[in-house]
Design a protein around this motif. Structure first.
Motif, mmCIF file in Angstrom:
data_model
loop_
_atom_site.group_PDB
_atom_site.id
_atom_site.type_symbol
_atom_site.label_atom_id
_atom_site.label_comp_id
_atom_site.label_asym_id
_atom_site.label_seq_id
_atom_site.Cartn_x
_atom_site.Cartn_y
_atom_site.Cartn_z
ATOM 1 N N GLN A 59 -72.262 93.393 33.563
ATOM 2 C CA GLN A 59 -72.076 94.827 33.340
ATOM 3 C C GLN A 59 -72.067 95.153 31.851
ATOM 4 O OE1 GLN A 59 -68.489 96.353 35.093
ATOM 5 N NE2 GLN A 59 -68.884 98.481 34.430
ATOM 6 N N LEU A 60 -71.418 94.302 31.064
ATOM 7 C CA LEU A 60 -71.414 94.510 29.616
ATOM 8 C C LEU A 60 -72.815 94.380 29.033
ATOM 9 C CD1 LEU A 60 -68.164 92.573 28.585
ATOM 10 C CD2 LEU A 60 -68.499 95.054 28.688
ATOM 11 N N LEU A 61 -73.601 93.436 29.556
ATOM 12 C CA LEU A 61 -74.971 93.284 29.071
ATOM 13 C C LEU A 61 -75.809 94.513 29.391
ATOM 14 C CD1 LEU A 61 -75.822 89.550 29.899
ATOM 15 C CD2 LEU A 61 -75.490 90.582 27.641
ATOM 16 N N ASP A 62 -75.623 95.063 30.584
ATOM 17 C CA ASP A 62 -76.372 96.275 30.943
ATOM 18 C C ASP A 62 -76.005 97.440 30.023
ATOM 19 O OD1 ASP A 62 -77.535 94.824 32.961
ATOM 20 O OD2 ASP A 62 -76.159 95.552 34.527
ATOM 21 N N GLU A 63 -74.734 97.601 29.758
ATOM 22 C CA GLU A 63 -74.307 98.676 28.851
ATOM 23 C C GLU A 63 -74.837 98.443 27.438
ATOM 24 O OE1 GLU A 63 -70.104 98.792 29.071
ATOM 25 O OE2 GLU A 63 -70.028 99.569 31.137
ATOM 26 N N LEU A 64 -74.848 97.177 27.027
ATOM 27 C CA LEU A 64 -75.366 96.857 25.695
ATOM 28 C C LEU A 64 -76.860 97.118 25.611
ATOM 29 C CD1 LEU A 64 -74.701 95.735 22.901
ATOM 30 C CD2 LEU A 64 -75.132 93.441 23.781
ATOM 31 N N ASP A 65 -77.604 96.822 26.683
ATOM 32 C CA ASP A 65 -79.044 97.092 26.689
ATOM 33 C C ASP A 65 -79.321 98.591 26.573
ATOM 34 O OD1 ASP A 65 -79.584 94.419 26.891
ATOM 35 O OD2 ASP A 65 -79.796 94.435 29.092
ATOM 36 N N LEU A 112 -82.772 85.835 13.610
ATOM 37 C CA LEU A 112 -81.334 85.731 13.855
ATOM 38 C C LEU A 112 -80.888 86.677 14.966
ATOM 39 C CD1 LEU A 112 -79.959 85.472 10.197
ATOM 40 C CD2 LEU A 112 -80.164 83.644 11.903
ATOM 41 N N ALA A 113 -81.492 87.887 15.013
ATOM 42 C CA ALA A 113 -81.142 88.828 16.076
ATOM 43 C C ALA A 113 -81.542 88.285 17.443
ATOM 44 C CB ALA A 113 -81.811 90.174 15.816
ATOM 45 N N ALA A 114 -82.723 87.667 17.522
ATOM 46 C CA ALA A 114 -83.152 87.071 18.794
ATOM 47 C C ALA A 114 -82.247 85.914 19.192
ATOM 48 C CB ALA A 114 -84.599 86.603 18.685
ATOM 49 N N GLN A 115 -81.857 85.102 18.206
ATOM 50 C CA GLN A 115 -80.955 83.986 18.496
ATOM 51 C C GLN A 115 -79.593 84.496 18.973
ATOM 52 O OE1 GLN A 115 -80.459 81.355 15.159
ATOM 53 N NE2 GLN A 115 -79.022 79.991 16.231
ATOM 54 N N LEU A 116 -79.094 85.559 18.328
ATOM 55 C CA LEU A 116 -77.820 86.135 18.739
ATOM 56 C C LEU A 116 -77.892 86.703 20.151
ATOM 57 C CD1 LEU A 116 -74.926 87.078 18.085
ATOM 58 C CD2 LEU A 116 -75.929 89.140 17.077
ATOM 59 N N ASP A 117 -78.995 87.321 20.489
ATOM 60 C CA ASP A 117 -79.152 87.882 21.832
ATOM 61 C C ASP A 117 -79.181 86.778 22.885
ATOM 62 O OD1 ASP A 117 -79.826 90.356 23.505
ATOM 63 O OD2 ASP A 117 -81.525 89.048 23.975
ATOM 64 N N ASP A 118 -79.846 85.672 22.569
ATOM 65 C CA ASP A 118 -79.879 84.556 23.521
ATOM 66 C C ASP A 118 -78.482 83.991 23.748
ATOM 67 O OD1 ASP A 118 -82.602 84.876 23.724
ATOM 68 O OD2 ASP A 118 -83.073 83.319 22.233
ATOM 69 N N VAL A 119 -77.743 83.818 22.675
ATOM 70 C CA VAL A 119 -76.384 83.283 22.811
ATOM 71 C C VAL A 119 -75.501 84.255 23.589
ATOM 72 C CG1 VAL A 119 -74.314 82.584 21.544
ATOM 73 C CG2 VAL A 119 -76.573 81.891 20.733
ATOM 74 N N ARG A 120 -75.623 85.536 23.304
ATOM 75 C CA ARG A 120 -74.811 86.527 23.999
ATOM 76 C C ARG A 120 -75.090 86.518 25.499
ATOM 77 N NH1 ARG A 120 -76.739 90.860 21.750
ATOM 78 N NH2 ARG A 120 -75.249 90.951 20.023
ATOM 79 N N ARG A 121 -76.358 86.466 25.860
ATOM 80 C CA ARG A 121 -76.711 86.492 27.275
ATOM 81 C C ARG A 121 -76.268 85.216 27.990
ATOM 82 N NH1 ARG A 121 -79.655 90.684 28.810
ATOM 83 N NH2 ARG A 121 -80.616 91.977 27.190
ATOM 84 N N SER A 122 -76.392 84.120 27.302
ATOM 85 C CA SER A 122 -75.961 82.864 27.940
ATOM 86 C C SER A 122 -74.461 82.842 28.198
ATOM 87 C CB SER A 122 -76.364 81.671 27.064
ATOM 88 O OG SER A 122 -75.680 81.713 25.821
ATOM 89 N N GLN A 123 -73.692 83.554 27.396
ATOM 90 C CA GLN A 123 -72.247 83.569 27.567
ATOM 91 C C GLN A 123 -71.775 84.622 28.568
ATOM 92 O OE1 GLN A 123 -70.072 81.416 26.183
ATOM 93 N NE2 GLN A 123 -71.770 80.322 25.218
ATOM 94 N N LEU A 124 -72.556 85.708 28.730
ATOM 95 C CA LEU A 124 -72.083 86.814 29.561
ATOM 96 C C LEU A 124 -72.743 86.902 30.926
ATOM 97 C CD1 LEU A 124 -71.893 89.674 26.880
ATOM 98 C CD2 LEU A 124 -70.026 88.259 27.754
ATOM 99 N N GLU A 125 -73.814 86.190 31.143
ATOM 100 C CA GLU A 125 -74.527 86.316 32.419
ATOM 101 C C GLU A 125 -73.819 85.599 33.566
ATOM 102 O OE1 GLU A 125 -79.209 86.870 31.108
ATOM 103 O OE2 GLU A 125 -78.432 84.880 31.644
ATOM 104 N N GLY A 126 -72.755 84.848 33.285
ATOM 105 C CA GLY A 126 -72.129 84.039 34.332
ATOM 106 C C GLY A 126 -71.310 84.819 35.325
ATOM 107 N N ASP A 127 -70.770 85.987 34.957
ATOM 108 C CA ASP A 127 -69.923 86.719 35.892
ATOM 109 C C ASP A 127 -70.359 88.185 35.964
ATOM 110 O OD1 ASP A 127 -69.172 87.580 33.421
ATOM 111 O OD2 ASP A 127 -67.072 86.976 33.591
ATOM 112 N N GLU A 128 -69.743 88.908 36.886
ATOM 113 C CA GLU A 128 -70.118 90.297 37.106
ATOM 114 C C GLU A 128 -69.736 91.177 35.931
ATOM 115 O OE1 GLU A 128 -69.284 93.856 40.402
ATOM 116 O OE2 GLU A 128 -68.451 91.827 40.657
ATOM 117 N N ARG A 129 -68.556 90.941 35.377
ATOM 118 C CA ARG A 129 -68.123 91.752 34.228
ATOM 119 C C ARG A 129 -69.034 91.541 33.031
ATOM 120 N NH1 ARG A 129 -66.514 96.353 32.276
ATOM 121 N NH2 ARG A 129 -65.333 96.158 30.328
#
Length: 303
Positions: free
Chosen positions: A140-146, A120-137
């Motif tokens: 940036q949130l993904l980098d901070e989360l990593d 479930l954690a891997a699935q959540l990470d995939d969904v999160r990245r697919s939603q946030l990788e589209g723009d610069e903001r």
């Protein structure tokens, strides 16, 4: 009389029969001689003599009867103990089997829940990245989360590092309780504080991620002694204890060789026969750790 002389004085001592008109001396017993020769008070001596005079010799038949009765009583007690042990043995074995089955079932359920959580954690990470990788903001949130996940040991880490393998000479079959002090001749040598010192020394040496026995070391993760076993994050581990530390191998080796952790291991190796192996690895993977809820303290009056 010789008895009086030994007991303390001679009745004729002090009398002078050769000189006329000489004073008559009253014989006085010697206290020192009395203390050295008469070890028993006269009253006790008289009582003991009276008791010996009143005692009647018992017959050998009576003595033999008492001995037979005592032997029968001891044999009866042992027979009852053996019968009770044999009567309770099936129940004890059944209880052990039930407890062992419960432990195995709980371990299987825990493993299943862990696998489901990871999926479930891997699935959540995939969904999160697919939603946030589209723009610069979002990036940036993904980098901070990593960065936050890495600090919380919530992500797996792969890279070069050091592998420390510690082999205990042997552990006791009875893991119910052992002394936390090393005893000469005891089978268990490696204790929780030894692993704690090694892990802290690896952190100081420059490790970026550490696992002990396949369990990631992160916030709120403890290494503790539980009877004859060692728990890492409340999960039991067994010898050989493998510690993985991701980081620059050469720089870590230079510092770790002079660290208190390795010095302790070398001392245990020389004194108790503990196996210690330190090697550098070009590619290792440290698994992700379990994520826990973080509680923050608040001052009185704060909102």
């Amino acid at each position: 009389m010789p008895g009086y002389a030994l007991g303390g004085y001679d009745p004729e001592a002090g009398r002078n029969q050769h000189e006329a008109g000489a004073p008559t001396l009253i014989p006085v017993p010697s206290l020192l001689r009395s203390l050295l020769s008469e070890h028993l008070d006269p009253g006790y001596a008289a009582a003991a003599a009276q008791r010996r005079a009143d005692d009647r010799p018992r017959s050998r038949v009576a003595d033999a009867c008492w001995q037979i009765l005592a032997a029968l009583a001891v044999a009866t007690v042992f027979a009852l103990a053996v019968a009770q042990a044999q009567a309770t043995a099936p129940g004890v074995r059944q209880t052990q089997q039930v407890l062992s089955g419960s432990v195995r079932s709980a371990e299987q359920e825990a493993d299943s829940a862990t696998a489901r959580r990871d999926a479930l954690a891997a699935q959540l990470d995939d969904v999160r990245r697919s939603q946030l990788e589209g723009d610069e903001r979002g990036q940036q949130l993904l980098d901070e989360l990593d960065v936050a996940n890495f600090s919380a040991a919530a992500t797996a880490v792969r890279g070069p590092g050091l592998t420390v393998t510690i082999t205990d000479p042997g552990v006791s079959k009875d893991l119910s309780d052992v002394s936390k002090e090393r005893v000469e001749g005891s089978r268990q040598v490696i204790l929780d504080r030894d692993l704690q010192l090694v892990v802290n020394s690896l952190w100081v040496s420059g490790a970026e991620a550490i696992s002990v026995g396949g369990i990631r070391v992160g916030p709120n993760v403890t290494i503790r002694q539980a009877g004859g076993g060692i728990l890492v994050d409340n999960q039991p581990i067994a010898s050989p204890y493998e510690i993985l530390a991701v980081g620059p191998p050469h720089a870590m080796t230079d510092v770790f060789d002079r660290s208190p952790g390795l010095q302790r291991l070398r001392l245990l190796e020389a004194s108790y026969g503990v196996g210690v192996t330190v090697s550098s690895t070009e590619d290792m993977t440290v698994p992700a750790g379990s994520v826990r809820e973080v509680n923050f303290a608040k001052g009185i009056g704060d909102r």
